[in-house]
Motif scaffolding. Sequence first.
Motif, PDB file in Angstrom:
ATOM      1  N   ARG A   9     -39.706 -47.561 -15.527  1.00  0.00           N
ATOM      2  CA  ARG A   9     -39.444 -46.236 -16.099  1.00  0.00           C
ATOM      3  C   ARG A   9     -38.057 -45.718 -15.786  1.00  0.00           C
ATOM      4  O   ARG A   9     -37.786 -44.526 -15.933  1.00  0.00           O
ATOM      5  N   THR A  10     -37.172 -46.591 -15.341  1.00  0.00           N
ATOM      6  CA  THR A  10     -35.811 -46.171 -15.006  1.00  0.00           C
ATOM      7  C   THR A  10     -34.831 -47.169 -15.595  1.00  0.00           C
ATOM      8  O   THR A  10     -35.030 -48.367 -15.485  1.00  0.00           O
ATOM      9  N   ILE A  11     -33.775 -46.652 -16.226  1.00  0.00           N
ATOM     10  CA  ILE A  11     -32.677 -47.511 -16.650  1.00  0.00           C
ATOM     11  C   ILE A  11     -31.408 -46.975 -16.009  1.00  0.00           C
ATOM     12  O   ILE A  11     -31.310 -45.799 -15.679  1.00  0.00           O
ATOM     13  N   TYR A  12     -30.445 -47.863 -15.830  1.00  0.00           N
ATOM     14  CA  TYR A  12     -29.235 -47.527 -15.084  1.00  0.00           C
ATOM     15  C   TYR A  12     -28.001 -47.618 -15.971  1.00  0.00           C
ATOM     16  O   TYR A  12     -27.992 -48.325 -16.975  1.00  0.00           O
ATOM     17  N   PHE A  13     -26.962 -46.897 -15.568  1.00  0.00           N
ATOM     18  CA  PHE A  13     -25.737 -46.785 -16.335  1.00  0.00           C
ATOM     19  C   PHE A  13     -24.542 -47.169 -15.476  1.00  0.00           C
ATOM     20  O   PHE A  13     -24.574 -47.065 -14.253  1.00  0.00           O
ATOM     21  N   ASP A  14     -23.467 -47.576 -16.153  1.00  0.00           N
ATOM     22  CA  ASP A  14     -22.220 -47.860 -15.466  1.00  0.00           C
ATOM     23  C   ASP A  14     -21.530 -46.553 -15.086  1.00  0.00           C
ATOM     24  O   ASP A  14     -21.861 -45.488 -15.610  1.00  0.00           O
ATOM     25  N   TYR A  15     -20.567 -46.661 -14.194  1.00  0.00           N
ATOM     26  CA  TYR A  15     -19.823 -45.500 -13.700  1.00  0.00           C
ATOM     27  C   TYR A  15     -19.180 -44.734 -14.857  1.00  0.00           C
ATOM     28  O   TYR A  15     -18.490 -45.321 -15.694  1.00  0.00           O
ATOM     29  N   ASP A  16     -19.448 -43.437 -14.901  1.00  0.00           N
ATOM     30  CA  ASP A  16     -18.834 -42.521 -15.858  1.00  0.00           C
ATOM     31  C   ASP A  16     -19.102 -42.922 -17.309  1.00  0.00           C
ATOM     32  O   ASP A  16     -18.305 -42.655 -18.194  1.00  0.00           O
TER      33      ASP A  16
END
Length: 180
Positions: free
Chosen positions: A76-83
């Motif tokens: 239930r979680t997705i991650y993103f790159d910096y900024d």
Amino acid sequence: MQFNSYAKSLVVAVSFAVMAGCTSTGGSQDGSMDGTGSAGAAGQGVTSGQARGTQLGQGQGYGQGQGQDSRIPDQRTIYFDYDRDTIRPEFESVLNSHAQYLRSNPNVSVILQGHADERGTREYNLGLGERRAQSVERYLTVQGVSPSQLEIVSYGEERPAVDGHSEQSYAQNRRVVFDY
């Protein structure tokens, strides 16, 4: 005026759909751990014991013994790159699983919680968390999910998954969480 912004959102959503259909990536796209302590293409170590309230390392699977459409996807979680607020290719399968679940269960709604790491001003991070959640919302609507099933909340830097001032900690805090 409201119709014009809706039309713009629709154009952006269609663009994402076309791009998603044209991308090709190798390896696992489920965002799960690969056994080496790295998550996804960024190679940032994330383990399931480190993040509160997330379910890392569980892939995109569903509950045991249940049909795909009757259970909320495990991850239930997705991650993103910096900024960044662009969806990383390794999380597309996770989003597709949530889209399938939501399409099959039109009475279910979800809150998309956008988060950022502590770098930047509070106002900027609230905006970034919102943009990340909006990216997920656009992706899901392109996949056929009704906009009435989706709500966006941005917490910015206010609710970190982990405390710390390292790149590993920051990587775990740049996320969107599906809250059913």
